[in-house]
Motif scaffolding. Structure first.
Motif, PDB file in Angstrom:
ATOM      1  N   ARG A   1      -2.887  12.005  -4.904  1.00  0.00           N
ATOM      2  CA  ARG A   1      -3.241  12.906  -6.009  1.00  0.00           C
ATOM      3  C   ARG A   1      -3.531  14.316  -5.485  1.00  0.00           C
ATOM      4  O   ARG A   1      -3.131  15.315  -6.082  1.00  0.00           O
ATOM      5  CB  ARG A   1      -4.447  12.363  -6.766  1.00  0.00           C
TER       6      ARG A   1
ATOM      7  N   THR B   1       2.065   6.604  -6.821  1.00  0.00           N
ATOM      8  CA  THR B   1       1.030   7.516  -7.320  1.00  0.00           C
ATOM      9  C   THR B   1       1.473   8.957  -7.157  1.00  0.00           C
ATOM     10  O   THR B   1       1.313   9.775  -8.068  1.00  0.00           O
ATOM     11  CB  THR B   1      -0.309   7.269  -6.594  1.00  0.00           C
TER      12      THR B   1
ATOM     13  N   GLU C   1       0.839  -1.208   0.000  1.00  0.00           N
ATOM     14  CA  GLU C   1       0.000   0.000   0.000  1.00  0.00           C
ATOM     15  C   GLU C   1       0.868   1.250   0.000  1.00  0.00           C
ATOM     16  O   GLU C   1       0.613   2.198  -0.746  1.00  0.00           O
ATOM     17  CB  GLU C   1      -0.911   0.035   1.227  1.00  0.00           C
TER      18      GLU C   1
ATOM     19  N   THR D   1      -3.816   7.532   1.034  1.00  0.00           N
ATOM     20  CA  THR D   1      -4.331   6.679  -0.035  1.00  0.00           C
ATOM     21  C   THR D   1      -3.808   7.207  -1.366  1.00  0.00           C
ATOM     22  O   THR D   1      -3.212   8.293  -1.426  1.00  0.00           O
ATOM     23  CB  THR D   1      -5.865   6.721  -0.067  1.00  0.00           C
ATOM     24  N   GLU D   2      -4.076   6.459  -2.433  1.00  0.00           N
ATOM     25  CA  GLU D   2      -3.696   6.945  -3.755  1.00  0.00           C
ATOM     26  C   GLU D   2      -4.464   8.223  -4.100  1.00  0.00           C
ATOM     27  O   GLU D   2      -3.907   9.149  -4.688  1.00  0.00           O
ATOM     28  CB  GLU D   2      -3.919   5.853  -4.799  1.00  0.00           C
TER      29      GLU D   2
ATOM     30  N   ALA E   1       2.360   1.774  -3.377  1.00  0.00           N
ATOM     31  CA  ALA E   1       1.353   2.226  -4.345  1.00  0.00           C
ATOM     32  C   ALA E   1       1.063   3.717  -4.149  1.00  0.00           C
ATOM     33  O   ALA E   1       0.970   4.469  -5.130  1.00  0.00           O
ATOM     34  CB  ALA E   1       0.071   1.410  -4.205  1.00  0.00           C
ATOM     35  N   VAL E   2       0.945   4.144  -2.901  1.00  0.00           N
ATOM     36  CA  VAL E   2       0.674   5.559  -2.611  1.00  0.00           C
ATOM     37  C   VAL E   2       1.864   6.411  -3.040  1.00  0.00           C
ATOM     38  O   VAL E   2       1.703   7.451  -3.690  1.00  0.00           O
ATOM     39  CB  VAL E   2       0.345   5.756  -1.109  1.00  0.00           C
TER      40      VAL E   2
END
Length: 198
Positions: free
Chosen positions: A170, A98, A91, A165-166, A94-95
């Motif tokens: 952003r 991103t 996780e 989180t992703e 991935a974050v």
């Protein structure tokens, strides 16, 4: 006060407390940055508190006479997003990926490392001792943060209240782009000095 009116009043109060009242004492400091999704969550929660107060004949102004509900809501959300961030390794990667991808897609020069370093824009605001320092970002167990990336920096990092989180990545990328482009206030600027009225 209807639910819509309470939400509208809450949006106004949250905007005021994050833009105009930055010198107000807050648990997480006066230069905390908030992701748009967190501000929307704060306005929704505050609107519900105003509505609940109305059911007991307590107006928005009555709250203001004894406490700052907007600041309390912002502080409780900051406490949630800026502590006890627990992500599995996949996780976290991935974050982080991103964030790096989003920063690059926004035309920013990124140097991945323990902290993600983002170079200033040529015509953007200047940071650091000589005005040439990049900024760096991290996602730790204390949530997101941003700081001026130079050895001489004695200022600590500024918290960014955003989901780990992703989607939060952003939002952080867009917030950083706005800071580097001068479209958002610098979190590193000295607080404005207000003159006492005579």
């Amino acid at each position: 006060m209807s639910d819509t009116t309470a939400l509208d009043a809450a949006k106004i109060d949250i905007r005021r407390w994050t833009r105009e009242e930055q010198s107000a004492p807050a648990r997480y400091g006066s230069r905390v940055l908030y992701a748009p999704s967190v501000l929307a969550e704060a306005a929704e929660l505050l609107g519900k508190l105003y509505t609940a107060g109305q059911e007991h004949h307590i107006d928005r102004e009555d709250w203001a006479a004894v406490t700052s509900l907007p600041m309390g809501v912002l502080d409780v959300l900051a406490a949630r997003y800026c502590s006890r961030v627990e992500l599995a390794g996949t996780e976290r990667h991935a974050v982080r990926d991103t964030l790096i991808s989003e920063l690059g897609a926004k035309g920013l020069t990124v140097q991945p490392g323990q902290r993600i370093v983002v170079e200033p824009l040529p015509d953007g605001p200047r940071f650091g001792y000589r005005g040439q320092a990049p900024v760096s970002l991290a996602l730790t167990s204390a949530g997101w943060d941003i700081r001026v990336d130079e050895v001489a920096n004695t200022d600590g990092p500024r918290p960014i209240v955003a989901p780990a989180t992703e989607g939060g990545a952003r939002e952080v990328a867009e917030l950083v782009r706005k800071i580097l482009a001068g479209e958002a206030p610098s979190p590193f600027a000295a607080p404005a000095v207000t003159e006492a009225s005579s």
